[in-house]
Design a protein around this motif. Structure first.
Motif, PDB file in Angstrom:
ATOM      1  N   ASP A  15      36.617  38.368  33.353  1.00 52.34           N
ATOM      2  CA  ASP A  15      36.993  37.377  34.351  1.00 52.34           C
ATOM      3  C   ASP A  15      38.396  37.711  34.847  1.00 52.34           C
ATOM      4  N   ILE A  16      38.464  38.462  35.941  1.00 53.64           N
ATOM      5  CA  ILE A  16      39.744  38.886  36.514  1.00 53.64           C
ATOM      6  C   ILE A  16      39.853  38.283  37.911  1.00 53.64           C
ATOM      7  N   PRO A  17      40.885  37.496  38.161  1.00 56.27           N
ATOM      8  CA  PRO A  17      40.990  36.760  39.424  1.00 56.27           C
ATOM      9  C   PRO A  17      41.477  37.608  40.608  1.00 56.27           C
ATOM     10  N   LEU A  18      40.740  38.657  40.939  1.00 62.35           N
ATOM     11  CA  LEU A  18      41.045  39.497  42.096  1.00 62.35           C
ATOM     12  C   LEU A  18      39.790  39.634  42.936  1.00 62.35           C
ATOM     13  N   LYS A  19      39.949  39.760  44.248  1.00 59.67           N
ATOM     14  CA  LYS A  19      38.786  39.902  45.122  1.00 59.67           C
ATOM     15  C   LYS A  19      38.212  41.318  45.036  1.00 59.67           C
ATOM     16  N   GLY A  20      36.905  41.405  45.210  1.00 60.44           N
ATOM     17  CA  GLY A  20      36.247  42.700  45.291  1.00 60.44           C
ATOM     18  C   GLY A  20      36.216  43.506  44.011  1.00 60.44           C
ATOM     19  N   ILE A  21      36.415  42.869  42.864  1.00 61.14           N
ATOM     20  CA  ILE A  21      36.442  43.605  41.593  1.00 61.14           C
ATOM     21  C   ILE A  21      35.163  43.358  40.802  1.00 61.14           C
ATOM     22  N   LYS A  22      34.729  44.403  40.129  1.00 59.63           N
ATOM     23  CA  LYS A  22      33.687  44.309  39.112  1.00 59.63           C
ATOM     24  C   LYS A  22      34.322  44.970  37.899  1.00 59.63           C
ATOM     25  N   ALA A  23      34.374  44.247  36.779  1.00 57.58           N
ATOM     26  CA  ALA A  23      35.076  44.763  35.606  1.00 57.58           C
ATOM     27  C   ALA A  23      34.281  44.462  34.344  1.00 57.58           C
ATOM     28  N   TYR A  24      34.281  45.417  33.440  1.00 55.87           N
ATOM     29  CA  TYR A  24      33.531  45.322  32.190  1.00 55.87           C
ATOM     30  C   TYR A  24      34.519  45.394  31.033  1.00 55.87           C
ATOM     31  N   LEU A  25      34.321  44.520  30.049  1.00 56.37           N
ATOM     32  CA  LEU A  25      35.286  44.316  28.973  1.00 56.37           C
ATOM     33  C   LEU A  25      34.781  44.848  27.634  1.00 56.37           C
ATOM     34  N   SER A  26      35.571  45.735  27.034  1.00 57.71           N
ATOM     35  CA  SER A  26      35.342  46.175  25.667  1.00 57.71           C
ATOM     36  C   SER A  26      36.438  45.524  24.828  1.00 57.71           C
ATOM     37  N   GLN A  27      36.039  44.622  23.946  1.00 59.82           N
ATOM     38  CA  GLN A  27      36.974  43.781  23.199  1.00 59.82           C
ATOM     39  C   GLN A  27      37.118  44.258  21.760  1.00 59.82           C
ATOM     40  N   SER A  28      38.357  44.287  21.263  1.00 63.32           N
ATOM     41  CA  SER A  28      38.585  44.556  19.841  1.00 63.32           C
ATOM     42  C   SER A  28      39.475  43.449  19.277  1.00 63.32           C
ATOM     43  N   GLU A  29      39.801  43.544  18.024  1.00 68.21           N
ATOM     44  CA  GLU A  29      40.660  42.544  17.391  1.00 68.21           C
ATOM     45  C   GLU A  29      42.119  42.682  17.797  1.00 68.21           C
ATOM     46  N   THR A  30      42.487  43.843  18.358  1.00 63.13           N
ATOM     47  CA  THR A  30      43.894  44.078  18.681  1.00 63.13           C
ATOM     48  C   THR A  30      44.165  44.424  20.142  1.00 63.13           C
ATOM     49  N   HIS A  31      43.136  44.779  20.905  1.00 60.07           N
ATOM     50  CA  HIS A  31      43.351  45.224  22.285  1.00 60.07           C
ATOM     51  C   HIS A  31      42.081  45.050  23.119  1.00 60.07           C
ATOM     52  N   GLN A  32      42.191  45.354  24.405  1.00 58.88           N
ATOM     53  CA  GLN A  32      41.041  45.350  25.306  1.00 58.88           C
ATOM     54  C   GLN A  32      41.029  46.645  26.108  1.00 58.88           C
ATOM     55  N   GLU A  37      36.133  48.533  38.881  1.00 63.08           N
ATOM     56  CA  GLU A  37      35.913  49.176  40.167  1.00 63.08           C
ATOM     57  C   GLU A  37      36.092  48.130  41.263  1.00 63.08           C
ATOM     58  N   PHE A  38      36.635  48.574  42.406  1.00 60.74           N
ATOM     59  CA  PHE A  38      36.997  47.680  43.500  1.00 60.74           C
ATOM     60  C   PHE A  38      36.248  48.044  44.771  1.00 60.74           C
ATOM     61  N   SER A  39      35.714  47.027  45.440  1.00 57.97           N
ATOM     62  CA  SER A  39      35.020  47.232  46.710  1.00 57.97           C
ATOM     63  C   SER A  39      35.890  46.826  47.904  1.00 57.97           C
ATOM     64  N   GLU A  40      37.067  46.277  47.635  1.00 56.89           N
ATOM     65  CA  GLU A  40      37.988  45.845  48.689  1.00 56.89           C
ATOM     66  C   GLU A  40      39.411  46.263  48.322  1.00 56.89           C
ATOM     67  N   ASP A  41      40.278  46.360  49.347  1.00 56.16           N
ATOM     68  CA  ASP A  41      41.699  46.569  49.096  1.00 56.16           C
ATOM     69  C   ASP A  41      42.274  45.302  48.465  1.00 56.16           C
ATOM     70  N   TYR A  91      43.141  50.343  46.420  1.00 60.81           N
ATOM     71  CA  TYR A  91      42.332  50.613  47.604  1.00 60.81           C
ATOM     72  C   TYR A  91      40.845  50.545  47.277  1.00 60.81           C
ATOM     73  N   ALA A  92      40.067  50.064  48.254  1.00 56.74           N
ATOM     74  CA  ALA A  92      38.609  49.995  48.092  1.00 56.74           C
ATOM     75  C   ALA A  92      38.092  51.359  47.635  1.00 56.74           C
ATOM     76  N   GLY A  93      37.166  51.351  46.676  1.00 53.45           N
ATOM     77  CA  GLY A  93      36.639  52.587  46.110  1.00 53.45           C
ATOM     78  C   GLY A  93      37.352  53.027  44.847  1.00 53.45           C
ATOM     79  N   TYR A  94      38.394  52.297  44.473  1.00 56.61           N
ATOM     80  CA  TYR A  94      39.150  52.624  43.256  1.00 56.61           C
ATOM     81  C   TYR A  94      38.361  52.227  42.014  1.00 56.61           C
ATOM     82  N   ALA A  95      38.427  53.067  40.991  1.00 55.31           N
ATOM     83  CA  ALA A  95      37.844  52.757  39.684  1.00 55.31           C
ATOM     84  C   ALA A  95      38.751  53.341  38.616  1.00 55.31           C
ATOM     85  N   ASP A  96      38.875  52.618  37.507  1.00 48.14           N
ATOM     86  CA  ASP A  96      39.660  53.147  36.396  1.00 48.14           C
ATOM     87  C   ASP A  96      39.192  52.591  35.059  1.00 48.14           C
TER      88      ASP A  96
END
Length: 111
Positions: A15-32, A37-41, A91-96
């Motif tokens: 749950d990331i409050p930015l427009k045009g984002i799709k994000a997947y979360l890998s959760q651990s006890e100490t970090h995330q 990936e973004f479809s909009e600037d 920028y739209a098309g960004y993924a990391d």
């Protein structure tokens, strides 16, 4: 071809409050680890938090880290130390893939 393989797409959405984002979360006890990936600037207002390390998988991001502006593209890595003010433009098309040295940076998106 999708940016991320099926095992990543099966992770809970972050749950990331930015427009045009799709994000997947890998959760651990100490970090995330977040796969984003973004479809909009998107403009990122200046903020700070725990340490963050990322690798650009697709596209381009401009980050101003502690007053220094740099552009990162596919294959580049960036590091933002804990507490350092930063802002940017994605920028739209960004993924990391981003590592947050914080176990509670983002919550799982409710369906």
């Amino acid at each position: 071809m999708a940016t991320f393989p099926e095992p990543i797409l099966k992770l809970p959405e972050a749950d990331i409050p930015l427009k045009g984002i799709k994000a997947y979360l890998s959760q651990s006890e100490t970090h995330q680890i977040i796969f984003m990936e973004f479809s909009e600037d998107v403009e990122l207002p200046e903020h700070s938090h725990e340490g963050q390390w990322g690798i650009v998988l697709e596209g381009k991001i401009e980050l101003t880290i502690d007053g220094v502006k740099k552009t990162f593209v596919k294959g580049d890595r960036y590091f933002i130390p804990e507490g350092v003010r930063h802002s940017g433009k994605i920028y739209a098309g960004y993924a990391d893939m981003t590592y947050f040295d914080q176990k509670s940076r983002y919550k799982i998106k409710e369906r």
